[in-house]
Design an enzyme around this catalytic site. Structure first.
Site, mmCIF file in Angstrom:
data_model
loop_
_atom_site.group_PDB
_atom_site.id
_atom_site.type_symbol
_atom_site.label_atom_id
_atom_site.label_comp_id
_atom_site.label_asym_id
_atom_site.label_seq_id
_atom_site.Cartn_x
_atom_site.Cartn_y
_atom_site.Cartn_z
ATOM 1 N N ILE A 9 44.666 -1.836 -3.630
ATOM 2 C CA ILE A 9 43.360 -2.499 -3.762
ATOM 3 C C ILE A 9 43.394 -3.716 -4.680
ATOM 4 O O ILE A 9 42.422 -4.458 -4.778
ATOM 5 C CB ILE A 9 42.267 -1.506 -4.262
ATOM 6 C CG1 ILE A 9 42.742 -0.766 -5.525
ATOM 7 C CG2 ILE A 9 41.873 -0.541 -3.167
ATOM 8 C CD1 ILE A 9 41.662 0.109 -6.141
ATOM 9 N N GLY A 10 44.502 -3.953 -5.349
ATOM 10 C CA GLY A 10 44.553 -5.135 -6.215
ATOM 11 C C GLY A 10 45.964 -5.390 -6.730
ATOM 12 O O GLY A 10 46.782 -4.476 -6.802
ATOM 13 N N THR A 13 49.685 -9.372 -12.460
ATOM 14 C CA THR A 13 50.960 -10.044 -12.669
ATOM 15 C C THR A 13 52.113 -9.040 -12.678
ATOM 16 O O THR A 13 53.162 -9.276 -12.092
ATOM 17 C CB THR A 13 50.925 -10.791 -14.017
ATOM 18 O OG1 THR A 13 49.705 -11.525 -14.080
ATOM 19 C CG2 THR A 13 52.077 -11.753 -14.137
ATOM 20 N N THR A 16 50.458 -3.183 -9.670
ATOM 21 C CA THR A 16 49.745 -3.071 -8.398
ATOM 22 C C THR A 16 48.725 -1.959 -8.585
ATOM 23 O O THR A 16 49.024 -0.930 -9.196
ATOM 24 C CB THR A 16 50.735 -2.683 -7.275
ATOM 25 O OG1 THR A 16 51.757 -3.663 -7.239
ATOM 26 C CG2 THR A 16 50.038 -2.642 -5.927
ATOM 27 N N VAL A 17 47.533 -2.175 -8.079
ATOM 28 C CA VAL A 17 46.505 -1.146 -8.212
ATOM 29 C C VAL A 17 46.231 -0.559 -6.830
ATOM 30 O O VAL A 17 46.017 -1.295 -5.862
ATOM 31 C CB VAL A 17 45.209 -1.732 -8.820
ATOM 32 C CG1 VAL A 17 44.155 -0.647 -8.982
ATOM 33 C CG2 VAL A 17 45.505 -2.392 -10.170
ATOM 34 N N LYS A 37 46.989 2.274 -11.515
ATOM 35 C CA LYS A 37 47.633 0.996 -11.825
ATOM 36 C C LYS A 37 49.099 1.316 -12.082
ATOM 37 O O LYS A 37 49.420 2.076 -12.995
ATOM 38 C CB LYS A 37 46.953 0.415 -13.064
ATOM 39 C CG LYS A 37 47.308 -1.009 -13.358
ATOM 40 C CD LYS A 37 46.328 -1.556 -14.392
ATOM 41 C CE LYS A 37 46.778 -2.865 -14.963
ATOM 42 N NZ LYS A 37 45.824 -3.430 -15.907
ATOM 43 N N ASP A 133 41.680 -11.066 -22.616
ATOM 44 C CA ASP A 133 41.876 -11.524 -21.228
ATOM 45 C C ASP A 133 40.599 -11.307 -20.418
ATOM 46 O O ASP A 133 40.645 -10.867 -19.263
ATOM 47 C CB ASP A 133 43.058 -10.773 -20.595
ATOM 48 C CG ASP A 133 43.520 -11.408 -19.289
ATOM 49 O OD1 ASP A 133 43.147 -12.567 -19.022
ATOM 50 O OD2 ASP A 133 44.256 -10.750 -18.537
HETATM 51 N N1 LIG Z 1 39.722 0.731 -11.695
HETATM 52 C C1 LIG Z 1 39.778 -0.127 -10.693
HETATM 53 N N2 LIG Z 1 39.023 0.049 -9.584
HETATM 54 C C2 LIG Z 1 39.059 -0.837 -8.557
HETATM 55 N N3 LIG Z 1 39.829 -1.947 -8.542
HETATM 56 C C3 LIG Z 1 40.597 -2.186 -9.622
HETATM 57 C C4 LIG Z 1 40.625 -1.296 -10.739
HETATM 58 N N4 LIG Z 1 41.463 -1.797 -11.664
HETATM 59 C C5 LIG Z 1 41.950 -2.941 -11.143
HETATM 60 N N5 LIG Z 1 41.442 -3.185 -9.918
HETATM 61 C C6 LIG Z 1 41.748 -4.333 -9.057
HETATM 62 O O1 LIG Z 1 43.090 -4.723 -9.241
HETATM 63 C C7 LIG Z 1 43.161 -6.063 -9.769
HETATM 64 C C8 LIG Z 1 44.300 -6.156 -10.753
HETATM 65 O O2 LIG Z 1 44.054 -5.246 -11.807
HETATM 66 P P1 LIG Z 1 44.326 -5.608 -13.337
HETATM 67 O O3 LIG Z 1 43.682 -6.910 -13.660
HETATM 68 O O4 LIG Z 1 43.942 -4.455 -14.185
HETATM 69 O O5 LIG Z 1 45.895 -5.754 -13.294
HETATM 70 P P2 LIG Z 1 46.820 -6.670 -14.196
HETATM 71 O O6 LIG Z 1 48.246 -6.437 -13.777
HETATM 72 O O7 LIG Z 1 46.545 -6.393 -15.625
HETATM 73 O O8 LIG Z 1 46.267 -8.099 -13.746
HETATM 74 P P3 LIG Z 1 46.189 -9.525 -14.414
HETATM 75 O O9 LIG Z 1 47.424 -10.212 -14.032
HETATM 76 O O10 LIG Z 1 44.958 -10.134 -13.792
HETATM 77 O O11 LIG Z 1 46.011 -9.329 -15.888
HETATM 78 C C9 LIG Z 1 41.779 -6.336 -10.356
HETATM 79 O O12 LIG Z 1 41.455 -7.698 -10.360
HETATM 80 C C10 LIG Z 1 40.878 -5.538 -9.432
HETATM 81 O O13 LIG Z 1 40.600 -6.279 -8.258
#
Ligand SMILES: Nc1ncnc2c1ncn2[C@@H]1O[C@H](COP(=O)(O)OP(=O)(O)OP(=O)(O)O)[C@@H](O)[C@H]1O
Length: 348
Positions: A9-10, A13, A16-17, A37, A133
């Protein structure tokens, strides 16, 4: 807990979520659907930091995404670090706004979302942390209308000096949300979160980033605009006077004079309650909007209405040289990525 990974779903960097479903949840200890995550060894430190911060923040703030546990798995021959979070079924504010194709959100919605984020920030700051952030991609929308701050991978204790690799600007998060003191002094405290909140409010309302920049322009020029001189992000014309005033309190270049989340939570722009949220028609009920009271009785030295923000004086003494000198020494071939920068980028 045994669990099964579902669709992605996301992407971040380093992580992967995806969706996750517990398979032995007889006690009902976990929700039917969670977000997980996942990161390999490169993202492990960020995930561990996120878990530690979320655990320290506790579960008593409704505006911060809840951590449901962690786990390690072996997938495709490699170890994966997994962090379970409550699932935001409506995704992030960034993805929500993308669907509107450049349109912003109605002001009533912006006010409600801003109020939620502010309450989350107030809790984070009261516990001694800075998020570092804050951006629309890290503000999540839940099915019941709740709005929560997520992604604590870069969060740190306020005042904690993060390992520096020398002089230069260290970019945490996205440059578009960077506060002047972060550009000038590598300072990422609670004040920088408030500046970032202002940028998020502009983007929510206008559908455009708070700083305008030409396609292909180097992010150095943006850093100079943020760090040097009096320019602040654009304040949308169509915003109400309360909204403009709110932003003027966020976009104070001197972090010591910027309003805190604790102060802003009582600003008339967000001192509203919505009696329901059907995502179509948002009925706004203004509660106790005693403007005179709010502005007439300062709760701290900065809270007086005729206060004019002092512009940052770039001639001030700086241990690493003047702002102009510091920014002028920057030179890099890095390709600008205005939206996602999770790791530290050192620009010399
Ligand atoms: N609890 C959640 N429920 C639904 N979607 C989520 C959730 N957590 C994260 N996502 C999705 O996944 C994406 C990436 O998550 P997140 O920002 O936590 O990851 P990251 O690796 O820390 O990213 P970034 O590079 O933006 O800091 C988010 O922008 C969101 O779309």
């Amino acid at each position: 807990m045994d669990w099964v990974r579902g669709e992605t779903i996301g992407y971040g960097t380093f992580s992967t979520v995806s969706l996750a479903t517990p398979t032995n949840n007889l006690s009902g200890a976990f929700p039917q659907v969670m977000a997980v995550k996942s990161a390999d060894s490169h993202g492990a430190a960020s995930l561990a930091n996120e878990k530690w911060v979320l655990d320290t923040l506790g579960n008593d703030c409704d505006e911060i995404v809840r951590c449901l546990g962690e786990d390690r798995t072996v997938e495709n021959g490699g170890e994966m670090h997994n962090l379970f979070l409550e699932y935001a079924s409506r995704g992030s504010l960034a993805s929500h706004l993308k669907k509107l194709k450049g349109e912003g959100l109605p002001e009533s919605t912006v006010r409600r979302h801003t109020g939620s984020v502010l309450r989350g920030l107030r809790h984070i700051h009261a516990k001694g942390f800075a998020h570092c952030d804050l951006k629309l991609g890290n503000i999540l929308l839940f099915g019941d209308g709740a709005v929560k701050i997520a992604d604590f991978g870069l969060a740190k204790r306020a005042g904690e000096v993060t390992a520096s690799t020398g002089e230069g600007v260290q970019i945490r998060g996205t440059p578009l949300y960077m506060a002047p003191e972060s550009v000038n002094d590598n300072e990422y405290g609670s004040e920088a979160d408030v500046w970032a909140l202002g940028c998020a409010v502009v983007e929510m309302f206008s559908g455009e980033t708070a700083w305008s920049f030409k396609e292909g322009s180097h992010f150095m020029s943006l850093l100079i605009r943020i760090g040097v001189g009096d320019e602040v992000p654009m304040i949308p014309e169509g915003l109400s006077e309360h909204g403009k005033d709110f932003l003027s309190k966020c976009f104070v270049k001197d972090p010591k004079r910027r309003w805190t989340a604790e102060m802003l939570v009582n600003h008339p722009f967000v001192a509203v309650d919505l009696d329901h949220d059907d995502f179509e028609e948002e009925e706004e009920v203004v509660v106790q909007l005693k403007t005179d009271d709010l502005f007439g009785s300062p709760r701290c030295p900065f809270e007086f209405c005729d206060w004019v923000s002092a512009s940052s004086d770039s001639r001030q003494y700086h241990p690493l040289g003047s702002t102009e000198e510091r920014v002028a020494t920057l030179a890099t071939d890095l390709t600008p990525d205005w939206t996602v920068t999770n790791n530290w980028v050192v620009v010399r």
